[in-house]
Design a protein around this motif. Sequence first.
Motif, PDB file in Angstrom:
ATOM      1  N   ILE A  17       0.815  -1.275  -0.080  1.00 42.88           N
ATOM      2  CA  ILE A  17       0.119  -0.093  -0.019  1.00 42.88           C
ATOM      3  C   ILE A  17       0.820   1.139   0.038  1.00 42.88           C
ATOM      4  N   LYS A  18       2.076   1.069   0.394  1.00 42.89           N
ATOM      5  CA  LYS A  18       3.093   2.282   0.058  1.00 42.89           C
ATOM      6  C   LYS A  18       3.128   2.646  -1.498  1.00 42.89           C
ATOM      7  N   LYS A  19       3.363   1.368  -2.111  1.00 44.30           N
ATOM      8  CA  LYS A  19       3.544   1.598  -3.480  1.00 44.30           C
ATOM      9  C   LYS A  19       2.087   2.065  -4.088  1.00 44.30           C
ATOM     10  N   TYR A  20       1.043   1.178  -3.816  1.00 45.17           N
ATOM     11  CA  TYR A  20      -0.285   1.430  -4.394  1.00 45.17           C
ATOM     12  C   TYR A  20      -1.201   1.858  -3.387  1.00 45.17           C
ATOM     13  N   PRO A  21      -1.154   3.119  -2.996  1.00 50.24           N
ATOM     14  CA  PRO A  21      -2.117   3.831  -1.711  1.00 50.24           C
ATOM     15  C   PRO A  21      -3.408   3.542  -1.783  1.00 50.24           C
ATOM     16  N   TRP A  28     -16.868   2.788  -3.330  1.00 47.85           N
ATOM     17  CA  TRP A  28     -17.436   1.618  -3.068  1.00 47.85           C
ATOM     18  C   TRP A  28     -16.770   0.404  -2.920  1.00 47.85           C
ATOM     19  N   ASP A  29     -15.261   0.592  -3.089  1.00 48.92           N
ATOM     20  CA  ASP A  29     -14.539  -0.767  -3.165  1.00 48.92           C
ATOM     21  C   ASP A  29     -14.049  -1.402  -1.731  1.00 48.92           C
ATOM     22  N   GLU A  30     -13.449  -2.412  -1.943  1.00 43.43           N
ATOM     23  CA  GLU A  30     -12.929  -2.858  -0.484  1.00 43.43           C
ATOM     24  C   GLU A  30     -11.640  -3.487  -0.629  1.00 43.43           C
ATOM     25  N   SER A  31     -10.662  -2.627  -1.425  1.00 40.92           N
ATOM     26  CA  SER A  31      -9.083  -2.870  -1.585  1.00 40.92           C
ATOM     27  C   SER A  31      -8.726  -2.855   0.134  1.00 40.92           C
ATOM     28  N   GLY A  32      -7.860  -3.612   0.155  1.00 39.72           N
ATOM     29  CA  GLY A  32      -6.939  -3.491   1.571  1.00 39.72           C
ATOM     30  C   GLY A  32      -6.593  -4.893   2.146  1.00 39.72           C
ATOM     31  N   HIS A 105      -7.701  -3.559  -5.820  1.00 37.25           N
ATOM     32  CA  HIS A 105      -8.699  -3.314  -6.930  1.00 37.25           C
ATOM     33  C   HIS A 105      -8.620  -2.067  -7.580  1.00 37.25           C
ATOM     34  N   THR A 106      -9.457  -1.250  -7.199  1.00 41.48           N
ATOM     35  CA  THR A 106      -9.292   0.263  -8.133  1.00 41.48           C
ATOM     36  C   THR A 106      -8.088   0.914  -7.515  1.00 41.48           C
ATOM     37  N   SER A 107      -7.525   0.586  -6.415  1.00 43.69           N
ATOM     38  CA  SER A 107      -6.455   1.270  -5.849  1.00 43.69           C
ATOM     39  C   SER A 107      -5.321   1.166  -6.826  1.00 43.69           C
ATOM     40  N   ILE A 108      -5.148  -0.040  -7.495  1.00 44.27           N
ATOM     41  CA  ILE A 108      -3.914  -0.422  -8.432  1.00 44.27           C
ATOM     42  C   ILE A 108      -4.513  -0.048  -9.708  1.00 44.27           C
ATOM     43  N   ASP A 109      -5.864   0.181 -10.034  1.00 41.00           N
ATOM     44  CA  ASP A 109      -6.485   0.476 -11.266  1.00 41.00           C
ATOM     45  C   ASP A 109      -6.155   1.786 -11.457  1.00 41.00           C
ATOM     46  N   ASN A 110      -6.631   2.462 -10.706  1.00 40.34           N
ATOM     47  CA  ASN A 110      -6.463   4.129 -10.865  1.00 40.34           C
ATOM     48  C   ASN A 110      -4.985   4.912 -10.741  1.00 40.34           C
TER      49      ASN A 110
END
Length: 262
Positions: A17-21, A28-32, A105-110
């Motif tokens: 999450i340092k690389k992909y905050p 609506w997403d549940e990245s983490g 998910h969308t944390s790495i998409d965006n």
Amino acid sequence: MKLLNKVTVNDIYRKLIKKYPLKYQEKWDESGIKYFGRKKAFIDKILIALDINAACIQFAIKNKIELIIAHHPIFTNSKEIKLFKNDINNLKLLKKHKINVIALHTSIDNHPNGLNWFLVKQISSKNFKQIKNSDGTFFKVNLIKQYSANELITLFKETHDVNAITYHDNGSKIKSIYFCSGSGFGVLKHQLSKLKKDECLVTGDIKWHNWQTINDFNANALDVGHDIEKHFITLISEFIIQNFPKIKIYNYFPNIKLKVTN
């Protein structure tokens, strides 16, 4: 088994999450991370997957893996996404076998250097840029040459290992594309009214009524499928190798075998 690297679940999560905050994910997403196992478990092997389904979990159980890193999360907090019986069974399996899950998910998409960046880079190593609108982010890619729709389809099949592609062709040679992986038409739809004849929308999961809209605009469009996102596995594998070289990596690619009639 004696662990020499002493890497914990949280060590891997913090580095990811340092690389992909998580600030890049949609509301609506549940990245983490979801802790179904030991929070401070030492990790010597991980499983990287596109989706967490029953077969993926069984693979992790068989190989005694305590951490799965997946692109698509298991939605447990959403009021809009209903859990089916198989989802509930999968959650029980994860808890029973103490398998933690990290989803990007969308944390790495965006992310500017995330999954969409990784995918368009395979088409054009330099000539692309990220664009953001009210519905998300996507990339504009200026192609190195002009392609017919069929030639562009061949390019995606060769560079991204995709098979069944649905498309609309206005007959013009294509100079540039607007790309958003997954179910990205909702993000790209704003481009339709200003799309030039030599431009093309590329995404996955285009619905029938969306094709009607594309047809009305006589726009070029390619549906390359959702599983183009399987390249998430390669992207994250490279990251783990670079940051945790002693951890053994198992890659689990989509195992849904769909048949296409002639």
